[in-house]
Design an enzyme around this catalytic site. Structure first.
Site, PDB file in Angstrom:
ATOM      1  N   ASP A 220       5.022  -7.797   7.640  1.00  8.30           N
ATOM      2  CA  ASP A 220       5.129  -6.593   6.808  1.00  8.30           C
ATOM      3  C   ASP A 220       4.444  -5.425   7.519  1.00  8.30           C
ATOM      4  O   ASP A 220       3.359  -5.579   8.072  1.00  8.30           O
ATOM      5  CB  ASP A 220       4.442  -6.799   5.443  1.00  8.30           C
TER       6      ASP A 220
ATOM      7  N   ASP B  27      -3.374  -1.109   2.551  1.00  8.21           N
ATOM      8  CA  ASP B  27      -3.478  -2.559   2.792  1.00  8.21           C
ATOM      9  C   ASP B  27      -4.738  -2.850   3.604  1.00  8.21           C
ATOM     10  O   ASP B  27      -5.552  -3.705   3.246  1.00  8.21           O
ATOM     11  CB  ASP B  27      -2.269  -3.050   3.614  1.00  8.21           C
TER      12      ASP B  27
ATOM     13  N   GLU C 236      -3.836 -11.806   3.135  1.00  2.00           N
ATOM     14  CA  GLU C 236      -2.507 -11.425   3.620  1.00  2.00           C
ATOM     15  C   GLU C 236      -2.617 -10.542   4.857  1.00  2.00           C
ATOM     16  O   GLU C 236      -1.750 -10.551   5.729  1.00  2.00           O
ATOM     17  CB  GLU C 236      -1.716 -10.680   2.550  1.00  2.00           C
ATOM     18  N   GLU C 237      -3.715  -9.786   4.946  1.00  2.00           N
ATOM     19  CA  GLU C 237      -3.861  -8.824   6.042  1.00  2.00           C
ATOM     20  C   GLU C 237      -4.651  -9.378   7.226  1.00  2.00           C
ATOM     21  O   GLU C 237      -4.993  -8.630   8.151  1.00  2.00           O
ATOM     22  CB  GLU C 237      -4.520  -7.545   5.509  1.00  2.00           C
TER      23      GLU C 237
ATOM     24  N   ASP D  71      -4.684 -11.478  -1.786  1.00  2.00           N
ATOM     25  CA  ASP D  71      -3.737 -10.433  -1.403  1.00  2.00           C
ATOM     26  C   ASP D  71      -4.408  -9.148  -1.846  1.00  2.00           C
ATOM     27  O   ASP D  71      -4.332  -8.769  -3.007  1.00  2.00           O
ATOM     28  CB  ASP D  71      -2.385 -10.625  -2.112  1.00  2.00           C
TER      29      ASP D  71
ATOM     30  N   LEU E 144      -3.856  -6.036  -1.551  1.00  2.00           N
ATOM     31  CA  LEU E 144      -3.023  -5.001  -2.153  1.00  2.00           C
ATOM     32  C   LEU E 144      -1.600  -5.514  -2.309  1.00  2.00           C
ATOM     33  O   LEU E 144      -0.808  -5.533  -1.372  1.00  2.00           O
ATOM     34  CB  LEU E 144      -3.024  -3.714  -1.327  1.00  2.00           C
ATOM     35  N   ASP E 145      -1.303  -5.931  -3.541  1.00  2.00           N
ATOM     36  CA  ASP E 145       0.034  -6.436  -3.848  1.00  2.00           C
ATOM     37  C   ASP E 145       0.923  -5.280  -4.285  1.00  2.00           C
ATOM     38  O   ASP E 145       0.477  -4.387  -4.990  1.00  2.00           O
ATOM     39  CB  ASP E 145      -0.053  -7.463  -4.985  1.00  2.00           C
TER      40      ASP E 145
ATOM     41  N   GLU F 258      -0.743 -15.482  -3.302  1.00  2.00           N
ATOM     42  CA  GLU F 258       0.104 -14.806  -4.298  1.00  2.00           C
ATOM     43  C   GLU F 258       0.544 -15.813  -5.382  1.00  2.00           C
ATOM     44  O   GLU F 258       0.160 -15.699  -6.532  1.00  2.00           O
ATOM     45  CB  GLU F 258       1.311 -14.141  -3.633  1.00  2.00           C
TER      46      GLU F 258
HETATM   47  P1  FBP Z   1       3.141  -7.385  -0.754  1.00  2.00           P
HETATM   48  O1  FBP Z   1       1.956  -8.186  -1.175  1.00  2.00           O
HETATM   49  O2  FBP Z   1       3.230  -7.226   0.717  1.00  2.00           O
HETATM   50  O3  FBP Z   1       3.290  -6.147  -1.504  1.00  2.00           O
HETATM   51  O4  FBP Z   1       4.470  -8.292  -1.112  1.00  2.00           O
HETATM   52  C1  FBP Z   1       4.717  -8.801  -2.314  1.00  2.00           C
HETATM   53  C2  FBP Z   1       5.735  -7.970  -3.099  1.00  2.00           C
HETATM   54  O5  FBP Z   1       5.613  -6.624  -2.829  1.00  2.00           O
HETATM   55  C3  FBP Z   1       5.611  -8.243  -4.586  1.00  2.00           C
HETATM   56  O6  FBP Z   1       4.578  -7.522  -5.165  1.00  2.00           O
HETATM   57  C4  FBP Z   1       6.967  -7.823  -5.103  1.00  2.00           C
HETATM   58  O7  FBP Z   1       7.321  -8.447  -6.299  1.00  2.00           O
HETATM   59  C5  FBP Z   1       7.888  -8.236  -3.951  1.00  2.00           C
HETATM   60  O8  FBP Z   1       7.054  -8.393  -2.788  1.00  2.00           O
HETATM   61  C6  FBP Z   1       8.914  -7.192  -3.661  1.00  2.00           C
HETATM   62  O9  FBP Z   1       9.748  -7.704  -2.657  1.00  2.00           O
HETATM   63  P2  FBP Z   1      11.233  -7.091  -2.477  1.00  2.00           P
HETATM   64  O10 FBP Z   1      11.043  -5.689  -2.003  1.00  2.00           O
HETATM   65  O11 FBP Z   1      11.885  -7.984  -1.471  1.00  2.00           O
HETATM   66  O12 FBP Z   1      11.885  -7.173  -3.804  1.00  2.00           O
END
Ligand code: FBP
Length: 331
Positions: free
Chosen positions: A62, A68, A91-92, A112, A114-115, A274
């Site tokens: 990513d 992040d 994650e980072e 994670d 920053l989700d 996650e």
């Molecule tokens: P991050 O932790 O890198 O943000 O990834 C997880 C995520 O962003 C979730 O929060 C979200 O539900 C999903 O991935 C979105 O993925 P997509 O853009 O493929 O729908």
């Protein structure tokens, strides 16, 4: 005056009421502090040049946002000086980061930081996810093996939602409670006591732009949920932040699913920091979490950035997904 219960006060009560080691209360108190720092910095990121990309990619490919990297550093700084955390998996971070050796540092933080990173620059909801394990190895210093534990070994887990309000939701294995940050007091106050995930819901969260790549049985399931004439009709709510969508499921019922596709046979989401922590919470609140093949909590963890399909939320909705996956149609 009937004062509200603070997060720290609640942790102390939990410690007194149960065998919950005081160390867990201290770790969760520190998580509350890190969440306050992040809530403030995320809300003012546009004012201090903290939006946008850093130009690097993380271990799972990513593109890293400045927030992040910032959030990850806040987690490391918050848990590096309390003498309880042996290592952090994030994650980072490409590898598990050794924090402290010695007998006292008996806990592993998986996070994670920053989700929902794709939401940072548009002011939409984002979150932080965390899971805490006890060390299993006995050497002076921790090893990666200490982080490769199934969800059933979690001693605590939770998330922080940075949305219209900032909320911290956690469990240490017996119940799920939610706290709302009162910025004027700088305190997380008990606002959602003993959360129970409703058996059914009226919303579902999935990225329908992958519909064509889903298994035909899952396509049938999405059609069934979207069929306005059927009694099982659900409304689509997909925020782009897993934490925000799971939070809605916890409070109002419903379902979030991220199935496998040809390109991503294990889905997108990462099991350790996650899927497993959120599964721990949702199960404590009476909901369910599966990969479609197995209970998320029982999945073996072989690498820290391992991915897993995720289907999580109200029991009846997850059961219905399972039925469609197996039979391709409603029961
Ligand atoms: P991050 O932790 O890198 O943000 O990834 C997880 C995520 O962003 C979730 O929060 C979200 O539900 C999903 O991935 C979105 O993925 P997509 O853009 O493929 O729908």
């Amino acid at each position: 005056m009937n004062l509200p219960t603070t997060f720290n006060g609640h942790l102390w009560q939990q410690h007194r009421r149960s065998e919950q080691p005081i160390e867990i209360s201290i770790l969760l108190t520190q998580m509350g502090f890190a969440a306050k720092v992040l809530a403030q910095e995320i809300s003012r990121a546009a004012l201090v040049g903290n939006l946008g990309l850093v130009g690097e990619k993380n271990a799972t490919g990513d593109a890293q946002k400045k927030l992040d990297v910032f959030s990850n550093q806040i987690m490391i700084d918050a848990f590096s000086n309390i003498g309880l955390v042996a290592a952090i998996a994030s994650e980072e971070l490409d590898q598990v980061k050794l924090i402290e050796c010695g007998q006292q540092a008996q806990y592993i933080l998986c996070t994670d930081p920053l989700d929902g990173s794709s939401n940072t620059d548009t002011g939409s909801a984002v979150g932080t996810i965390f899971g805490i394990y006890r060390r299993q190895t006995t050497g002076y210093c921790s090893t990666e093996a200490d982080a490769l534990q199934p969800g059933t070994e979690l001693v605590a887990a939770g998330y922080v939602l940075y949305g219209t309000s900032t909320m911290l939701v956690y469990s240490t294995g017996s119940r799920v409670d939610g706290f709302t940050l009162d910025p004027s007091l700088g305190e997380f106050l008990l606002s959602h006591e003993n959360i129970r995930c409703p058996e059914t819901g009226k919303t579902y969260s999935a990225n329908l732009s992958y519909y064509q790549e889903w298994h035909p049985h899952i396509q049938n399931f999405a059609d069934y949920l979207g069929d306005r004439k059927s009694h099982a009709a659900h409304t689509l709510r997909y925020s782009g932040a897993l934490v925000a969508d799971v939070h809605r499921c916890l409070l109002e019922g419903g379902l979030y699913f991220y199935p496998p596709t040809e390109d991503q046979p294990d889905g997108k989401l990462r099991l350790l920091y996650e899927c497993a922590p959120l599964a721990f919470l949702v199960e404590q609140a009476g909901g369910r979490a599966t990969s479609g093949q197995a209970r998320i909590m029982e999945l073996e963890v072989t690498s820290i950035h391992q991915r897993s399909p995720l289907v999580i939320g109200s029991q009846s909705a997850v059961d219905l997904y399972q039925t469609f996956l197996e039979q391709g149609k409603a029961p």
